[in-house]
Design a protein around this motif. Structure first.
Motif, PDB file in Angstrom:
ATOM      1  N   GLU A  48      34.148 -34.143 -21.481  1.00 15.01           N
ATOM      2  CA  GLU A  48      35.212 -33.148 -21.438  1.00 15.01           C
ATOM      3  C   GLU A  48      36.543 -33.960 -21.508  1.00 15.01           C
ATOM      4  OE1 GLU A  48      35.267 -30.174 -21.848  1.00 15.01           O
ATOM      5  OE2 GLU A  48      33.274 -29.638 -21.414  1.00 15.01           O
ATOM      6  N   GLU A  78      39.189 -26.786 -22.714  1.00 15.12           N
ATOM      7  CA  GLU A  78      38.524 -27.994 -22.335  1.00 15.12           C
ATOM      8  C   GLU A  78      39.247 -28.910 -20.854  1.00 15.12           C
ATOM      9  OE1 GLU A  78      35.996 -28.470 -24.278  1.00 15.12           O
ATOM     10  OE2 GLU A  78      36.494 -28.337 -26.190  1.00 15.12           O
ATOM     11  N   GLN A  81      37.618 -27.034 -18.128  1.00 15.21           N
ATOM     12  CA  GLN A  81      36.350 -27.420 -17.814  1.00 15.21           C
ATOM     13  C   GLN A  81      36.219 -28.751 -17.159  1.00 15.21           C
ATOM     14  OE1 GLN A  81      34.959 -26.997 -21.943  1.00 15.21           O
ATOM     15  NE2 GLN A  81      33.800 -25.412 -21.491  1.00 15.21           N
ATOM     16  N   GLU A 261      28.967 -31.100 -27.019  1.00 15.09           N
ATOM     17  CA  GLU A 261      29.212 -30.414 -25.871  1.00 15.09           C
ATOM     18  C   GLU A 261      27.907 -29.404 -25.466  1.00 15.09           C
ATOM     19  OE1 GLU A 261      33.309 -30.030 -24.397  1.00 15.09           O
ATOM     20  OE2 GLU A 261      33.671 -30.055 -26.362  1.00 15.09           O
ATOM     21  N   GLU A 288      31.392 -23.467 -24.921  1.00 20.95           N
ATOM     22  CA  GLU A 288      31.291 -24.333 -26.162  1.00 20.95           C
ATOM     23  C   GLU A 288      30.651 -23.607 -27.279  1.00 20.95           C
ATOM     24  OE1 GLU A 288      32.727 -26.913 -25.901  1.00 20.95           O
ATOM     25  OE2 GLU A 288      32.779 -27.502 -23.707  1.00 20.95           O
ATOM     26  N   HIS A 291      33.704 -22.588 -29.039  1.00 19.29           N
ATOM     27  CA  HIS A 291      34.646 -23.596 -29.453  1.00 19.29           C
ATOM     28  C   HIS A 291      33.774 -24.133 -30.782  1.00 19.29           C
ATOM     29  CE1 HIS A 291      35.905 -25.110 -25.285  1.00 19.29           C
ATOM     30  NE2 HIS A 291      36.043 -23.716 -25.215  1.00 19.29           N
TER      31      HIS A 291
HETATM   32 FE   LIG Z   1      34.235 -28.746 -23.200  1.00 18.43          FE
END
Ligand SMILES: [Fe+2]
Ligand SMILES: [Fe+2]
Ligand SMILES: [Fe+2]
Ligand SMILES: [Fe+2]
Length: 397
Positions: A48, A78, A81, A261, A288, A291
């Protein structure tokens, strides 16, 4: 891994933001937790952290405000996280205890990657590096017994052996010799990309950790040992980052980061024994996936290419934390005396290596040797945890 992240739907980005209440996670129980749960937490913190810094570097190289805004949105998630993951670590651990766990991560993560890596040149890079972090674990374990009067086996819990690897003083190479050849992005096995990113991110966070926490110790030997090993982690970051093909576009790299990730959260979700931690891996995986979808759109838009061209349709193995004792012993027997010359490996100390050694050590014992001498004076022995019998090559066993 039959799981294909490109075919899954995640949580929409505007539903990923968490409140203070949701960010306030319960840390793991330091006495009852599986040491590999802690290793997974440390690994994901490194991943991360890399996601955040990579996102910042990308934004600094991007002149489109709308794209920068898109990147900022994902990057904030992120950052949340990272907070959740690293805050799973309990506050009772000392810096040195966390350090020992970091080196355990470096050993068992890198050894597993080396075992699974299909490309022989990349495999050699991991085999070379792992014997050094293996020795760091040994040096820090001796420092730990000296200044905190406790044994590292309470941290590594018999899963990882603690004994000499390639001697730490020998890790100080001319920086030129830390640069490796990159893989070729057009032919590389997709799994190799993920391996390189993962180990690079883990080493980078170890480097960051030592450079910031080293001076929090008062004992001179501790401060000095952190300086020495902190500089070696700089060498390790150089070594591993140079494996990645710099010809990958920024968008391609972004896709690789998000894909990795997904891969790691999926892997850790599959093997996690702590149900609360497992729920976090699952939640983050679902974040993720989105993402990755956003990154794939950016890649299509900016590079005019399909992400499927660079990503594996399925991955053979989930990344696993497990003991690698026999493998490490085999490496000790065969690769202890290796060093690097240019982008390759040699067995004899060459001129550039000798010159670096002379300038750094000035003919005196470096902190990693002095910590062993001081330990021996206090206890009449070194600290080691050889669960599988005597050391395979150590002359002083
Ligand atoms: Fe992440
Ligand atoms: Fe290390
Ligand atoms: Fe390292
Ligand atoms: Fe991400």
């Amino acid at each position: 891994m039959t799981f294909n992240p490109l075919e899954q739907r995640g949580i929409p980005l505007d539903r990923q933001l968490r409140s203070w209440r949701e960010l306030n996670v319960d840390p793991i129980n330091p006495d009852a937790a599986d040491p590999y749960t802690r290793c997974r937490i440390i690994t994901m913190n490194g991943i991360e952290t890399e996601a955040i810094f990579f996102g910042h570097h990308l934004a600094r190289n991007c002149d489109d405000v709308q794209v920068k805004q898109q990147l900022a949105r994902t990057r904030y998630i992120e950052a949340q996280q990272q907070k959740v993951v690293n805050w799973l670590l309990p506050g009772v651990s000392s810096v040195l205890e966390t350090t020992i766990a970091y080196e355990q991560v470096a050993v068992d993560l890198t050894a597993w990657v080396a075992r699974m890596e299909p490309d022989p040149y990349l495999k050699q890079a991991y085999e070379f590096g792992v014997l050094e972090d293996f020795d760091h674990l040994y040096r820090y374990a001796n420092l730990y017994e000296m200044i905190e009067h406790r044994k590292a086996e309470s941290i590594v819990d018999g899963l990882t052996e603690v004994m000499p690897g390639r001697p730490t003083p020998m890790h100080h190479r001319n920086p030129v010799d830390n640069v490796r050849e990159p893989y070729d992005r057009t032919t590389v096995n997709p799994l190799s990309r993920l391996h390189a990113l993962t180990v690079m991110a883990a080493e980078q966070q170890t480097m960051n950790f030592y450079m910031n926490t080293g001076p929090t110790y008062m004992e001179p030997i501790a401060r000095q040992l952190y300086q020495e090993i902190g500089l070696i982690e700089e060498e390790h970051v150089t070594h591993y980052e140079s494996l990645v093909d710099p010809g990958e576009t920024w968008w391609e790299q972004l896709v690789n980061h998000e894909y990795n990730e997904c891969y790691l959260y999926y892997s850790f979700m599959e093997q996690e024994s702590d149900p609360k931690v497992k729920a976090i891996w699952e939640l983050h995986l679902n974040m993720e996936l989105e993402h990755l979808r956003v990154a794939c759109d950016l890649m299509r838009r900016h590079d005019g290419r399909e992400p499927e061209e660079i990503l594996a349709p399925a991955l053979p193995n989930v990344l696993t934390f497990e003991p690698n004792k026999a493998y490490l012993r085999e490496l000790l027997e065969t690769q202890m005396d290796l060093t690097t010359l240019g982008t390759g490996y040699v067995r004899e100390a060459h001129e550039r290596f000798e010159e670096m050694q002379e300038r750094l050590h000035e003919g005196e014992a470096p902190p990693s040797e002095r910590v062993m001498v001081q330990h021996e004076e206090m206890f009449g022995r070194d600290y080691r945890e050889e669960t599988e019998g005597p050391h395979p090559v150590d002359p002083q066993r």
